[in-house]
Design an enzyme around this catalytic site. Structure first.
Site, PDB file in Angstrom:
ATOM      1  N   GLY A  92      55.797   6.726  18.176  1.00 36.87           N
ATOM      2  CA  GLY A  92      56.294   5.237  17.681  1.00 36.87           C
ATOM      3  C   GLY A  92      55.248   4.853  16.583  1.00 36.87           C
ATOM      4  N   GLY A  93      55.382   3.199  16.314  1.00 32.78           N
ATOM      5  CA  GLY A  93      54.544   2.882  15.512  1.00 32.78           C
ATOM      6  C   GLY A  93      53.185   3.081  15.529  1.00 32.78           C
ATOM      7  N   PHE A  94      52.384   3.279  16.779  1.00 30.06           N
ATOM      8  CA  PHE A  94      51.235   3.238  16.906  1.00 30.06           C
ATOM      9  C   PHE A  94      50.500   4.683  16.748  1.00 30.06           C
ATOM     10  CE2 PHE A  94      51.680  -0.373  19.957  1.00 30.06           C
ATOM     11  CZ  PHE A  94      51.526  -1.316  18.848  1.00 30.06           C
ATOM     12  N   GLY A  95      51.438   5.683  17.040  1.00 30.06           N
ATOM     13  CA  GLY A  95      50.993   7.158  16.939  1.00 30.06           C
ATOM     14  C   GLY A  95      51.992   7.667  18.307  1.00 30.06           C
ATOM     15  N   LYS A 120      50.115   6.165  25.537  1.00 27.55           N
ATOM     16  CA  LYS A 120      50.450   5.727  24.311  1.00 27.55           C
ATOM     17  C   LYS A 120      49.407   5.618  23.257  1.00 27.55           C
ATOM     18  CE  LYS A 120      53.356   2.055  22.361  1.00 27.55           C
ATOM     19  NZ  LYS A 120      54.246   0.938  22.894  1.00 27.55           N
ATOM     20  N   ASP A 176      61.353  -8.352  19.884  1.00 23.85           N
ATOM     21  CA  ASP A 176      61.769  -6.971  19.339  1.00 23.85           C
ATOM     22  C   ASP A 176      62.519  -6.513  20.512  1.00 23.85           C
ATOM     23  OD1 ASP A 176      62.079  -4.802  17.772  1.00 23.85           O
ATOM     24  OD2 ASP A 176      60.192  -3.853  17.996  1.00 23.85           O
TER      25      ASP A 176
HETATM   26  N1  LIG Z   1      56.187   4.578  29.323  1.00 22.21           N
HETATM   27  C1  LIG Z   1      57.069   5.579  28.865  1.00 22.21           C
HETATM   28  N2  LIG Z   1      57.705   6.571  29.619  1.00 22.21           N
HETATM   29  C2  LIG Z   1      58.405   7.522  29.106  1.00 22.21           C
HETATM   30  N3  LIG Z   1      58.821   7.490  27.743  1.00 22.21           N
HETATM   31  C3  LIG Z   1      58.234   6.893  27.059  1.00 22.21           C
HETATM   32  C4  LIG Z   1      57.221   5.752  27.653  1.00 22.21           C
HETATM   33  N4  LIG Z   1      56.583   4.792  26.215  1.00 22.21           N
HETATM   34  C5  LIG Z   1      57.236   5.559  25.492  1.00 22.21           C
HETATM   35  N5  LIG Z   1      58.027   6.460  25.638  1.00 22.21           N
HETATM   36  C6  LIG Z   1      58.880   7.339  24.508  1.00 22.21           C
HETATM   37  O1  LIG Z   1      58.116   7.589  23.462  1.00 22.21           O
HETATM   38  C7  LIG Z   1      59.222   6.791  22.437  1.00 22.21           C
HETATM   39  C8  LIG Z   1      57.864   6.121  21.477  1.00 22.21           C
HETATM   40  O2  LIG Z   1      57.617   5.131  21.982  1.00 22.21           O
HETATM   41  P1  LIG Z   1      56.918   3.948  21.572  1.00 22.21           P
HETATM   42  O3  LIG Z   1      56.902   2.658  22.338  1.00 22.21           O
HETATM   43  O4  LIG Z   1      55.465   4.316  20.955  1.00 22.21           O
HETATM   44  O5  LIG Z   1      57.427   3.581  20.028  1.00 22.21           O
HETATM   45  P2  LIG Z   1      59.021   3.062  19.714  1.00 22.21           P
HETATM   46  O6  LIG Z   1      59.527   1.982  20.560  1.00 22.21           O
HETATM   47  O7  LIG Z   1      60.083   4.062  19.664  1.00 22.21           O
HETATM   48  O8  LIG Z   1      58.606   2.434  18.176  1.00 22.21           O
HETATM   49  P3  LIG Z   1      57.776   1.446  17.889  1.00 22.21           P
HETATM   50  O9  LIG Z   1      56.492   1.303  18.609  1.00 22.21           O
HETATM   51  O10 LIG Z   1      57.655   1.607  16.328  1.00 22.21           O
HETATM   52  O11 LIG Z   1      58.547  -0.059  18.232  1.00 22.21           O
HETATM   53  C9  LIG Z   1      59.950   6.114  23.094  1.00 22.21           C
HETATM   54  O12 LIG Z   1      61.186   6.139  22.325  1.00 22.21           O
HETATM   55  C10 LIG Z   1      60.267   6.921  24.393  1.00 22.21           C
HETATM   56  O13 LIG Z   1      61.011   8.003  24.090  1.00 22.21           O
END
Ligand SMILES: Nc1ncnc2c1ncn2[C@@H]1O[C@H](COP(=O)(O)OP(=O)(O)OP(=O)(O)O)[C@@H](O)[C@H]1O
Length: 225
Positions: free
Chosen positions: A42-45, A62, A159
């Protein structure tokens, strides 16, 4: 209470270190977890899945990867997410936040509830034809409960979309508070139409650059989701 903790505007990384030191945030030693498996980015890593050994619980880590490619704004968003999660993660339709850990590379990780069915988007792609109307209405109702709880706590998510809602044991959980703000901070924040997923952002944000998102903006995103 330490003055650095009270001052929500202090340097983000110092704020986190003080919050851990003062035990305002639960700190969990990294060796309490099994070897992590990467599950997303995701956005942070990166995001990892592992077991919290002491309580035999699957969790998501995360990671905030602090290196030369990361800017101060990203660190701020990470700390912001963590601060807001502390106050609302007790709700069944918000992802649970257990604390933070520091991995073997010295990067901070948020320790979150692991959602076993991934994002709502993926869940609907796989299960849409199988789901009955009552199941779809149940999902919508539960997201609305989570959103109502955020709004009752004066938090605007800003968001909300199907990738920021996770499904765990068929129950939706709102996540990703990186762009979320306390109501009293909105006046100091740009409308951020540049951030978030355009298809889910209230159209007024694109028309008026001074427009500040409020609860109604989240309701628009909820309707789109
Ligand atoms: N608590 C969790 N349980 C299961 N999968 C997760 C969890 N958190 C994140 N993920 C998985 O990791 C991916 C990245 O999550 P993250 O929240 O860092 O980023 P994002 O929402 O895709 O992007 P951004 O942070 O840029 O909005 C998600 O799309 C999901 O597939």
């Amino acid at each position: 209470m330490d003055s650095n903790i009270q001052n929500e505007n202090s340097v983000p990384k110092e704020w986190l270190e003080n919050a851990i030191f003062e035990r305002h945030i639960n700190y969990i030693e990294y060796d309490k977890f099994t070897d992590p498996i990467e599950i997303g980015i995701g956005g942070f890593g990166k995001v990892f899945k592992c077991e919290w050994k002491d309580i035999e619980l699957t969790v998501a880590l995360k990671c905030l990867k602090v290196d030369t490619s990361i800017d101060e704004k990203t660190i701020e968003d990470f700390i912001n997410e963590l601060k807001l999660l502390r106050s609302v993660s007790c709700h069944p339709n918000v992802i649970s936040f257990y604390g933070v850990t520091k991995d073997s590379n010295g990067y901070y990780d948020m320790v979150l509830q692991y959602a076993d069915d991934g994002t709502l988007r993926d869940y609907l792609m796989t299960n849409f034809t199988k789901l009955q109307w009552k199941d779809k209405l149940y999902i919508a109702k539960e997201i609305a409960f989570g959103l109502l709880f955020l709004h009752d706590n004066n938090i605007i998510h800003r968001d909300l979309h199907s990738n920021n809602i996770l499904i765990h044991q068929k129950q939706p959980k709102i996540t990703d508070f990186g762009l979320a703000r306390q109501m009293n901070e909105i006046s100091m924040t740009s409308n951020s139409a540049a951030h978030g997923m355009p298809a889910y952002i209230e159209p007024k944000c694109f028309i008026d650059p001074r427009y500040k998102r409020d609860k109604r903006s989240d309701v628009y995103s909820f309707g789109r989701t």
